[in-house]
Design an enzyme around this catalytic site. Structure first.
Site, mmCIF file in Angstrom:
data_model
loop_
_atom_site.group_PDB
_atom_site.id
_atom_site.type_symbol
_atom_site.label_atom_id
_atom_site.label_comp_id
_atom_site.label_asym_id
_atom_site.label_seq_id
_atom_site.Cartn_x
_atom_site.Cartn_y
_atom_site.Cartn_z
ATOM 1 N N ARG A 278 30.729 98.578 -48.269
ATOM 2 C CA ARG A 278 30.024 97.604 -47.327
ATOM 3 C C ARG A 278 31.770 96.734 -47.207
ATOM 4 O O ARG A 278 31.713 95.963 -46.354
ATOM 5 C CB ARG A 278 28.868 96.536 -48.118
ATOM 6 N N GLU B 286 22.861 86.430 -47.462
ATOM 7 C CA GLU B 286 24.241 86.916 -47.760
ATOM 8 C C GLU B 286 25.204 86.451 -47.079
ATOM 9 O O GLU B 286 26.372 85.789 -47.425
ATOM 10 C CB GLU B 286 24.528 88.571 -47.917
#
Lengths: 779, 490
Positions: free
Chosen positions: A325, A730
């Protein structure tokens, strides 16, 4: 039917998109919300303590536990030999993470044995009495040490490549190579890890676990006990914060409590002390980004080549997807015409690092923003100008391809940044700051406006599924269960709003029940910001099925057409008749309508080929931008955040109040990561910042003195998500980079903004002062 | 002699005789009383999840203060009123205005820290009708929240400030008279209390004289005033303490006296009790006290304890030494007074003889033509331990030369220590930029600091020198310290 018995309302309490308060708010403020440590203990409940390694890397020569066993209150001591199934809690299936170390230890603080005693105090005291002999082996705790020692990688690295980066880097007019260190972060959930295991008959066991991933805890408990999944039920009503720290890190405590409970046939509770919790659980990955960026005189990027090395700790845990990620976000919001990105997930003799809000994404973005700073300071321009020049283009432009070959189809970053730039008066304030700095010898100011584009979906495609269970009882009350967990983000509230909205009933009618593997199986972690996207849709699916049956029933019973059945607030209009919801439900029961349904959802469109570095890992992107202004003291490196303005995109918000809470909280947590939160290991490999006395998360007085947060109210998800909303957990964390870069600009002022400060994170007062000194000597 | 302590817990009178000297209020509430609204977040007084109010009789009447239940020993509760979050809501279950404001402002997310915040806000609400943002932040320095980013909690504090329904609604306003009467009655039973469990004793002396007698008999007993340090010996190091003498209730040790010569602070004076008078007399010292611990720690911890434990990173010794403070030590048979700087012998070793205790500290008033400043440098502005803490006390003569200077630092050596080489180099010199620049490096002769998780040796050395620069600039009339709030706002 008597229509006078109820009053009609134009709208229900708690529909989708309403700014409802958290469903447990009343219980929170009165202290009546039960966390696992508050649940009344079964009679005879025992407690556990951990025996930890005091070496970073060593062979276990001998373990003498006699003094532990005979200590007051001790019932039994467990070692790796006592695990009936597999002595392994590796969530990856790599078998690289023993529940209790048996042959060697690979980090300072690794659990070697567990003590079960009548009281928690007795267990903790007894755990200190072991005599363990070690034979030391070489250890390294950081990225430099790992590289120097040729450390292995904990998982295969990922490579993303598009175009001809090597050739284009050589060809471009300008080029900068550099390196940036990015620190890790402790979750510091206020409620520490905890599990309460209650043994049942046969192989059965119930475990209350403070976990974001009940299904994984279920599987781990079964795995260490050597029993089938169907014997284990895991329950979670709420966590006192998770932030990724309870995605895999709860496994240890649940598994040990379960082993002890089955062995002793007594309930066992395991709540480590805060210092133990911080020592034995993983954290956000530290990174070292080595970058090589090529650009032209305008500041337009031609090509990027970067390596993202990470401190992974002794085992893989989630380091694979976390470092992946990081690469997925190494473009921030910028189009790289040619790009080559590599991850380097390094093994270190530290606790195994794990998920933490953003999951590698923030580190990826921070590396990208450093490259922007490099270009801006090299060209003597405002970093915001360089940012805007390099944003992804709109569909149809040739600037929409990501390094992983997904097209950016829903780009709103330019609009977000433009609106914020104007509403926060960025240009005038930046000029005022430059003027201020020219006349201020000691105090310097900085301002930065940074963007966020965050990919939404688990990159492991299989995790993008969810289930829900909805019942309506005969009195019209609704029971809601789904696979998502509540850790403060308000997921339970949002999903309940979906169900209330679907049936058009007041939300008080919807009972939100504890997440349990017995009601909804095979769930994914509540992580990757996906909770409401996945579970909201699954609950909608369940409610929709029941609603269809109810409509069918109404058509049959009232002999009307489907178009004549309408769900009004707390009542139905069937033909010409108005029927209260509960009356109608009771009639449906007598009409033998199935009033329960299991719902299911899987995210469409996504696919990912990691080997090839190609696919569509993300369903959509969330966007946002923040502008922060800071003051620093160039004599000491101290700083204050004077003001922050945020404009954030959550699509059509399911609950604006909860979403703003996520944005404010995520931002401040991100600020902590980039400023005062510093993890520090000593030469022996021991983590010395293992309690709030030594590890400093932000306080009320650290938040921006002026803090303006707005949602982009015009935004709607381009994809058909639940209510056209977007994920929120997030992305706002990344907004805190604006604070970091504002500090950087204030530092840059001492060399007249001609040198990139190359500030490493976290920007503690020490790092800020040392950067000031460095620039003073260069400027 | 009694063998039990008496206190009030919410609405109930409690007589407690069966507890050990290191048992904490938090464990008592959660394990023995099942009052689980009070949470354990860290067990070291740093997160505030366990915040409760403790009411005690003072010269100003019944005063409630927020404290950390996790490091508060039961033996320190005699004659107090302990208030937990369970006591707030009305008898009909209606939320207290403080609780309602937290709900309305979305002040809770995960909710685990929330009862602690509610109690801190309640403590503020009881004592301040119109708190400024600075006062709100000060009241919340000892409470960590990891979810909200604090903005909604601060808004809740602002929203509730003016909201004061009938005093009948608030349990502490409603019952104030009865509570005071009960506490008076408990306190009127004079006599030392000794509670024994498994051979370990909590000793609660009736007076300072009794304390001196007990200490003479048991010189190895641990003296506990605020327990903000000793609490951690127990919860973190799991130390066994066989005899503990509690002195936090001894009002004789809690006076702060101001006269023309200076301030005399009793050893049992908490930071909170000392704050106003110190801030009035020596504003720079007052600003430092606002940055020691959180509100809960300042309500429990004492300046006497900060001195007596001898820590090299205690925050009050540097300013006290720079001001030329004198320490009075007492035994059952007499007293002696020494310069405070002589008390700190070496790391972990103080000039305290067996049977001796710290009685008071006298702080001379800075002379009119002098400059005094103290600077605390830490990673986080509030509720953090100093990386270094430096205090400067300068007096110039008529020609602008240094007539006297005292500089003391914490965090730079094994004890709080004066920068004698720097002082010598400055004495008699012109107070000028040139002299300051030339003298900076003398700090290297005074201090060879260590590197640890709070700061590196290089940073500590450089910053100590830079603080001299900052002090010089300030004496020249230029303020160069970052302050979140200006004085008039605070």
């Amino acid at each position: 039917m008597d229509k006078s018995t109820f009053t009609t309302k134009p709208i229900i309490n708690g529909p989708m998109h309403a700014p409802l308060r958290h469903d447990s708010a009343h219980k929170h403020v009165t202290g009546t919300a039960d966390y696992i440590d508050d649940i009344p203990e079964p009679i005879g409940t025992l407690h556990m303590g951990l025996g930890l390694s005091d070496r970073a890397h060593a062979e276990l020569v001998s373990i003498d536990l006699s003094a532990v066993e005979t200590a007051p209150g001790v019932v039994c001591v467990l070692t790796g030999e006592d695990i009936p199934g597999f002595n392994d809690v590796a969530s990856t299936g790599r078998h690289d993470e023993p529940l209790l170390a048996t042959k060697d230890v690979q980090f300072h603080g690794q659990p070697i044995f567990a003590v079960v005693a009548e009281t928690r105090d007795q267990a903790r005291r007894a755990a200190r009495l072991a005599r363990i002999q070690y034979r030391d082996l070489p250890h390294w705790t950081d990225i430099d040490g790992a590289r120097d020692n040729g450390a292995p990688l904990v998982v295969e690295p990922m490579v993303l490549k598009r175009g001809e980066p090597q050739t284009e880097i050589e060809k471009a007019p300008l080029r900068i190579q550099g390196s940036m260190s990015i620190g890790g972060q402790e979750h510091f959930y206020l409620e520490g890890q905890i599990a309460l295991a209650i043994p049942g008959e046969d192989e059965d066991i119930i475990v209350w676990s403070s976990t974001q991933h009940p299904s994984e805890v279920q599987h781990m408990v079964a795995h260490v006990l050597g029993i089938a999944n169907n014997a284990v039920e895991v329950r979670t009503r709420r966590m006192g914060g998770g932030f990724g720290g309870k995605e895999t890190q709860g496994n240890h405590f649940a598994a040990l409590a379960a082993v002890a409970a089955k062995k002793l046939k007594r309930a066992v509770k395991f709540r480590p002390d805060r210092d133990e919790d911080m020592t034995v659980t993983g954290k956000r990955h530290d990174f070292r980004v080595d970058y090589d960026v090529a650009f032209d005189e305008d500041g337009r990027i031609h090509a990027v080549d970067a390596t993202y090395a990470a401190r992974c700790g002794f085992s893989a845990d989630l380091s694979g997807p976390v470092t992946d990620r990081a690469l997925f976000h190494a473009d921030s919001s910028y189009f790289y015409p040619h790009v080559h990105l590599t991850s380097q997930p390094l093994k270190t003799h530290t606790v195994s690092n794990t998920a933490f809000r953003g999951f590698g994404g923030p580190q990826g973005v921070l590396g990208a923003e450093r490259m922007i700073e490099e270009i801006a300071y090299a060209l003597g321009k405002d970093p915001l100008e360089i940012r805007k020049l390099n944003f992804y283009g709109q569909q149809g432009s040739d600037r929409t391809a990501t390094p992983y070959h997904q097209e950016v189809e829903d780009n709103v970053i330019a609009r977000i940044v433009e609106e914020l730039e104007s509403s926060c008066d960025y240009q005038a304030r930046r000029q005022a700051i430059i003027d201020f700095n020219a006349n201020s010898p000691v105090i310097r100011k900085g301002i930065a406006l940074t963007p966020v584009k965050f990919g939404i979906s688990f990159t492991m495609t299989a995790y993008n599924q969810a289930g829900a269970l909805v019942h309506i009882y005969q009195d019209g009350s609704i029971h809601l269960n789904h696979g998502g967990t509540e850790m403060g983000q308000g997921l339970y509230t949002k999903v309940a709003q979906v169900v209330a909205d679907t049936f058009q009933v007041d939300i008080d009618r919807v009972k939100i029940t504890a997440t349990t593997t017995g009601k909804v199986p095979n769930t994914s972690a509540t992580a990757a910001s996906s909770g409401s996207d996945l579970n909201g849709m699954a609950a909608y699916d369940a409610a929709r099925q029941i609603k269809e049956r109810l409509i069918d029933f109404a058509c049959r019973q009232w002999e009307v057409d489907r178009s004549e059945v309408e769900f009004l607030p707390n009542r139905l209009r069937i033909g010409g008749e108005i029927v209260p919801f509960d009356t109608f439900v009771r009639a449906a029961y007598y009409g033998r309508v199935h009033l329960s349904a299991a719902g299911f959802y899987k995210t469409p469109k996504i696919h990912w080929d990691r080997e090839a570095g190609r696919g569509r890992p993300f369903y959509y992107f969330s966007y946002g931008a923040a502008c922060s202004e800071v003051s620093i003291d160039t004599l000491t490196g101290e700083y204050l955040v004077d003001r922050t303005d945020i404009l954030h995109d959550v699509g059509r918000s399911l609950n604006p109040a909860l979403d703003i809470g996520q944005i404010e909280g995520g931002f401040v947590q991100g600020m902590g990561w980039l400023t005062t939160e510093e993890l520090w290991w000593d030469a022996k490999g021991r983590l010395r910042t293992h309690a709030p006395s030594t590890y400093k998360i932000p306080l009320a007085s650290d938040r921006p003195k002026e803090f303006n947060v707005k949602l982009a109210e015009w935004s709607e998800n381009a994809e058909p998500t639940i209510g056209r909303s977007k994920a929120v957990g997030e992305p706002p964390f990344v907004l805190a980079i604006s604070v970091f870069e504002a500090i950087s600009m204030a530092v840059a002022s001492v060399a007249d903004y001609t040198v990139c400060p190359r500030l490493d994170a976290p920007a503690t007062p020490e790092r800020v002062l040392m950067a000031v000194e460095r620039l003073k000597q260069m400027g | 002699m009694s063998e039990a302590i008496r206190f009030i817990l919410n609405a109930e009178e409690v007589t407690l005789g069966d507890f050990g000297p290191t048992e904490t209020l938090l464990d008592y509430l959660r394990l023995k009383r099942r009052l689980t609204g009070t949470k354990e977040g860290c067990a070291e007084g740093d997160c505030g999840a366990c915040t409760v109010l403790v009411g005690r009789l003072t010269e100003h009447g019944l005063r409630y203060e927020s404290v950390n239940a996790c490091i508060r020993f039961l033996g320190s509760l005699h004659g107090t009123h302990v208030v937990t979050v369970e006591h707030l809501a009305g008898r009909d279950g209606a939320l207290h205005p403080v609780q309602q404001a937290m709900v309305d402002c979305h002040g809770s997310q995960c909710g685990f820290c929330t009862p602690g915040f509610v109690m801190s806000l309640y403590g503020l609400w009881l004592s301040n009708d119109a708190p400024t943002r600075a006062e709100i932040e000060s009241a919340l320095q000892g409470n960590l929240c990891r979810c909200t980013g604090y903005e909604p909690i601060v808004k809740a504090a602002e929203q509730v400030a003016a909201n004061r329904p009938s005093s009948l609604f608030d349990p502490l306003e409603r019952d104030r008279i009865q509570i005071m009467a009960k506490l008076w009655s408990i306190q009127s039973e004079n006599g030392t209390i000794v509670v024994t469990k498994d051979g370990a004793r909590s000793i609660i002396p009736a007076s300072v004289a009794a304390f001196a007698e007990v200490l003479a008999e048991e010189p190895k007993a641990t003296i506990v005033a605020g327990a903000t340090d000793v609490g951690l010996w127990v919860t973190k190091q799991m130390r066994q303490l066989d005899a503990v003498i509690f002195i936090n209730h001894l009002t004789e040790l809690q006076s702060v006296e101001v006269d023309e010569n200076g301030i005399t602070i009793g050893a049992g004076v908490s930071y909170s009790q000392a704050l106003d008078k110190i801030a009035d007399e020596i504003p720079a010292f007052g600003r430092l006290i606002d940055r020691i611990g959180g509100q809960q720690v300042r309500n429990m911890g004492t300046i006497g304890g900060n001195i007596a434990n001898g820590s090299p990173i205690g925050d009050t010794p540097p300013p006290l030494i720079a001001l030329g403070a004198e320490l009075t030590l007492r035994t059952h048979s007499g007293r002696r007074t020494i310069p405070l700087e002589d008390f700190f012998l070496s790391y972990g070793k103080q000039d305290r003889l067996a049977g001796e205790f710290v009685e008071k500290v006298f702080v001379p008033r800075p002379r009119d033509n002098s400059h005094f400043a103290v600077y605390k440098i830490s990673k986080r502005r509030d509720e953090d331990i100093s990386a270094l803490c430096g205090a400067f006390n300068l007096r110039l003569d008529d020609e602008g030369k240094v007539a006297s200077i005292r500089i003391a630092f914490g965090g730079m050596a094994g004890t709080p220590k004066r920068a004698s080489h720097v002082e010598q180099a400055l004495l008699g010199q012109a107070w000028s930029w040139g002299v300051i620049s030339a003298v900076r490096d003398a700090f290297d002769q005074d201090y060879q600091p260590l590197s640890d998780w709070r700061a590196s040796a290089e940073y500590r050395s450089l910053t100590a020198k830079n603080l001299l620069t900052r002090f010089f600039l300030e004496t020249a009339g230029q303020g160069h310290e970052l302050r979140r709030f200006e004085l008039e706002e605070a």
